[in-house]
Design a protein around this motif. Structure first.
Motif, PDB file in Angstrom:
ATOM      1  N   CYS A  66      70.828 -10.410   8.028  1.00 22.40           N
ATOM      2  CA  CYS A  66      70.671  -8.958   8.112  1.00 22.40           C
ATOM      3  C   CYS A  66      71.664  -8.334   9.086  1.00 22.40           C
ATOM      4  CB  CYS A  66      69.246  -8.561   8.441  1.00 22.40           C
ATOM      5  SG  CYS A  66      68.638  -9.121  10.027  1.00 22.40           S
ATOM      6  N   GLU A  67      71.909  -9.003  10.184  1.00 23.05           N
ATOM      7  CA  GLU A  67      72.841  -8.463  11.175  1.00 23.05           C
ATOM      8  C   GLU A  67      74.263  -8.430  10.630  1.00 23.05           C
ATOM      9  OE1 GLU A  67      74.559 -10.209  15.239  1.00 23.05           O
ATOM     10  OE2 GLU A  67      72.390  -9.876  15.282  1.00 23.05           O
ATOM     11  N   ASP A  68      74.676  -9.517   9.974  1.00 23.96           N
ATOM     12  CA  ASP A  68      76.038  -9.604   9.460  1.00 23.96           C
ATOM     13  C   ASP A  68      76.258  -8.752   8.213  1.00 23.96           C
ATOM     14  OD1 ASP A  68      76.642 -11.456  11.459  1.00 23.96           O
ATOM     15  OD2 ASP A  68      75.946 -13.114  10.232  1.00 23.96           O
ATOM     16  N   ALA A  69      75.220  -8.618   7.384  1.00 18.52           N
ATOM     17  CA  ALA A  69      75.366  -7.898   6.118  1.00 18.52           C
ATOM     18  C   ALA A  69      74.926  -6.435   6.208  1.00 18.52           C
ATOM     19  CB  ALA A  69      74.562  -8.614   5.037  1.00 18.52           C
ATOM     20  N   GLY A  70      74.402  -6.036   7.359  1.00 12.44           N
ATOM     21  CA  GLY A  70      73.957  -4.667   7.519  1.00 12.44           C
ATOM     22  C   GLY A  70      72.666  -4.359   6.773  1.00 12.44           C
TER      23      GLY A  70
ATOM     24  N   ARG B 279      70.037 -18.039  -7.269  1.00  9.18           N
ATOM     25  CA  ARG B 279      69.874 -19.499  -7.262  1.00  9.18           C
ATOM     26  C   ARG B 279      70.462 -20.093  -5.986  1.00  9.18           C
ATOM     27  NH1 ARG B 279      73.142 -23.078 -10.568  1.00  9.18           N
ATOM     28  NH2 ARG B 279      73.614 -21.206 -11.744  1.00  9.18           N
ATOM     29  N   PHE B 280      71.611 -19.566  -5.527  1.00  4.74           N
ATOM     30  CA  PHE B 280      72.182 -20.050  -4.271  1.00  4.74           C
ATOM     31  C   PHE B 280      71.246 -19.741  -3.105  1.00  4.74           C
ATOM     32  CE2 PHE B 280      74.666 -19.724  -0.405  1.00  4.74           C
ATOM     33  CZ  PHE B 280      75.330 -20.943  -0.404  1.00  4.74           C
ATOM     34  N   ALA B 281      70.723 -18.526  -3.054  1.00  6.77           N
ATOM     35  CA  ALA B 281      69.789 -18.148  -1.983  1.00  6.77           C
ATOM     36  C   ALA B 281      68.547 -19.040  -2.029  1.00  6.77           C
ATOM     37  CB  ALA B 281      69.402 -16.681  -2.110  1.00  6.77           C
ATOM     38  N   ALA B 282      68.034 -19.307  -3.240  1.00  6.92           N
ATOM     39  CA  ALA B 282      66.859 -20.169  -3.397  1.00  6.92           C
ATOM     40  C   ALA B 282      67.175 -21.586  -2.948  1.00  6.92           C
ATOM     41  CB  ALA B 282      66.380 -20.159  -4.845  1.00  6.92           C
ATOM     42  N   LEU B 283      68.383 -22.065  -3.255  1.00  4.74           N
ATOM     43  CA  LEU B 283      68.775 -23.414  -2.839  1.00  4.74           C
ATOM     44  C   LEU B 283      68.783 -23.527  -1.314  1.00  4.74           C
ATOM     45  CD1 LEU B 283      69.947 -26.255  -3.424  1.00  4.74           C
ATOM     46  CD2 LEU B 283      72.198 -25.190  -3.351  1.00  4.74           C
TER      47      LEU B 283
ATOM     48  N   ARG C 193      60.974 -12.418  -2.865  1.00  8.17           N
ATOM     49  CA  ARG C 193      60.670 -12.990  -1.544  1.00  8.17           C
ATOM     50  C   ARG C 193      61.851 -13.816  -1.032  1.00  8.17           C
ATOM     51  NH1 ARG C 193      55.836 -14.876   0.658  1.00  8.17           N
ATOM     52  NH2 ARG C 193      54.953 -12.873   0.160  1.00  8.17           N
ATOM     53  N   ILE C 194      62.454 -14.598  -1.912  1.00  6.83           N
ATOM     54  CA  ILE C 194      63.601 -15.422  -1.515  1.00  6.83           C
ATOM     55  C   ILE C 194      64.771 -14.542  -1.087  1.00  6.83           C
ATOM     56  CG2 ILE C 194      65.427 -16.913  -2.472  1.00  6.83           C
ATOM     57  CD1 ILE C 194      63.130 -18.408  -3.942  1.00  6.83           C
ATOM     58  N   LEU C 195      65.051 -13.498  -1.858  1.00  8.86           N
ATOM     59  CA  LEU C 195      66.173 -12.625  -1.516  1.00  8.86           C
ATOM     60  C   LEU C 195      65.910 -11.850  -0.230  1.00  8.86           C
ATOM     61  CD1 LEU C 195      67.197 -11.476  -5.084  1.00  8.86           C
ATOM     62  CD2 LEU C 195      68.399 -13.101  -3.598  1.00  8.86           C
ATOM     63  N   LYS C 196      64.655 -11.534   0.047  1.00 10.95           N
ATOM     64  CA  LYS C 196      64.307 -10.905   1.325  1.00 10.95           C
ATOM     65  C   LYS C 196      64.511 -11.892   2.477  1.00 10.95           C
ATOM     66  CE  LYS C 196      60.918  -7.657  -0.521  1.00 10.95           C
ATOM     67  NZ  LYS C 196      59.473  -7.335  -0.598  1.00 10.95           N
ATOM     68  N   ALA C 197      64.060 -13.127   2.294  1.00  5.83           N
ATOM     69  CA  ALA C 197      64.217 -14.145   3.343  1.00  5.83           C
ATOM     70  C   ALA C 197      65.690 -14.438   3.595  1.00  5.83           C
ATOM     71  CB  ALA C 197      63.471 -15.420   2.954  1.00  5.83           C
ATOM     72  N   TYR C 198      66.481 -14.542   2.535  1.00  4.06           N
ATOM     73  CA  TYR C 198      67.919 -14.764   2.697  1.00  4.06           C
ATOM     74  C   TYR C 198      68.528 -13.577   3.444  1.00  4.06           C
ATOM     75  CZ  TYR C 198      72.642 -16.359   1.663  1.00  4.06           C
ATOM     76  OH  TYR C 198      73.933 -16.806   1.783  1.00  4.06           O
TER      77      TYR C 198
ATOM     78  N   GLY D 233      71.622  -8.870  -1.968  1.00  4.79           N
ATOM     79  CA  GLY D 233      72.137  -8.725  -3.321  1.00  4.79           C
ATOM     80  C   GLY D 233      73.303  -9.662  -3.550  1.00  4.79           C
ATOM     81  N   VAL D 234      73.938  -9.501  -4.674  1.00  2.00           N
ATOM     82  CA  VAL D 234      75.072 -10.360  -5.041  1.00  2.00           C
ATOM     83  C   VAL D 234      76.130 -10.339  -3.944  1.00  2.00           C
ATOM     84  CG1 VAL D 234      76.922 -10.758  -6.716  1.00  2.00           C
ATOM     85  CG2 VAL D 234      74.699  -9.949  -7.497  1.00  2.00           C
ATOM     86  N   GLN D 235      76.497  -9.145  -3.478  1.00  2.00           N
ATOM     87  CA  GLN D 235      77.579  -9.037  -2.498  1.00  2.00           C
ATOM     88  C   GLN D 235      77.215  -9.695  -1.176  1.00  2.00           C
ATOM     89  OE1 GLN D 235      80.559  -7.742  -3.643  1.00  2.00           O
ATOM     90  NE2 GLN D 235      81.226  -8.854  -1.843  1.00  2.00           N
ATOM     91  N   GLU D 236      75.985  -9.495  -0.708  1.00  5.22           N
ATOM     92  CA  GLU D 236      75.566 -10.105   0.566  1.00  5.22           C
ATOM     93  C   GLU D 236      75.565 -11.628   0.477  1.00  5.22           C
ATOM     94  OE1 GLU D 236      74.259  -5.990   0.570  1.00  5.22           O
ATOM     95  OE2 GLU D 236      73.707  -7.557  -0.832  1.00  5.22           O
ATOM     96  N   VAL D 237      75.096 -12.166  -0.634  1.00  2.00           N
ATOM     97  CA  VAL D 237      75.082 -13.625  -0.798  1.00  2.00           C
ATOM     98  C   VAL D 237      76.508 -14.150  -0.919  1.00  2.00           C
ATOM     99  CG1 VAL D 237      74.331 -15.557  -2.254  1.00  2.00           C
ATOM    100  CG2 VAL D 237      72.757 -13.653  -1.794  1.00  2.00           C
ATOM    101  N   ALA D 238      77.333 -13.470  -1.723  1.00  2.00           N
ATOM    102  CA  ALA D 238      78.725 -13.907  -1.895  1.00  2.00           C
ATOM    103  C   ALA D 238      79.491 -13.852  -0.574  1.00  2.00           C
ATOM    104  CB  ALA D 238      79.424 -13.049  -2.948  1.00  2.00           C
TER     105      ALA D 238
END
Length: 171
Positions: free
Chosen positions: A63-67, A115-119, A53-58, A75-80
């Protein structure tokens, strides 16, 4: 995360993420929360967890910027790729102003991207960022890619957009 507030103490979750490196108890609580089923099913039929749920919300935030498609997990790449774009309030030069640096995530990788997305989401729902939004009008702002390496002229002329979530969350 607001809908999870009734089941999870979001402030305690936020505190566990912030003190993750210093406390085994915080780590245990973090993993316990992240692995908690939400009662929903993923597209593949498996039980959705708070991590999902957190990764979906992040993903929705970027979504627009990461496609990403709406509802797709970051995922890792989108968060990074997006972590360096977040700052609090107005664009500034103070390292404490830039979200990733403020919370000491020098590297975003397989071990900590969730963890970053959750933070980010826990802070928006019940951390200091939530309080700053209510009391001072400061918000989480998405800036241009890699703002820490911009020239002063680029920073001055950057385009920014505010991100807001529905009201809710536990204090």
């Amino acid at each position: 995360m607001a809908s999870l507030a009734k089941d999870i103490d979001i402030r305690k979750f936020y505190d566990a993420i912030v003190s993750f490196e210093e406390s085994e108890e915080s780590q245990d609580f973090y993993y316990e929360v992240m692995d908690t089923p939400t009662g929903r099913k993923n597209k593949n039929g498996s039980d959705e967890t708070v991590r999902d749920r957190i990764l979906k919300a992040y993903g929705v935030l970027f979504c627009e910027d990461a496609g990403l498609e709406p509802g797709e997990k970051a995922g890792v790449q989108e968060v990074a790729d997006t972590a360096d774009r977040l700052y609090i309030g107005d664009a500034g030069y103070d390292p404490e102003h830039w979200y990733r640096m403020k919370y000491h995530f020098p590297v975003i990788d397989d071990d900590n991207y969730d963890r970053f997305a959750a933070l980010v989401l826990a802070d928006m729902n019940s951390g200091p960022l939530h309080e700053a939004a209510l009391n001072d009008g400061e918000t989480l702002v998405v800036g241009e890619a890699d703002p820490l390496h911009m020239t002063p002229e680029q920073r001055k002329n950057q385009q920014v957009k505010s991100v807001s979530l529905p009201k809710g969350g536990a204090q």
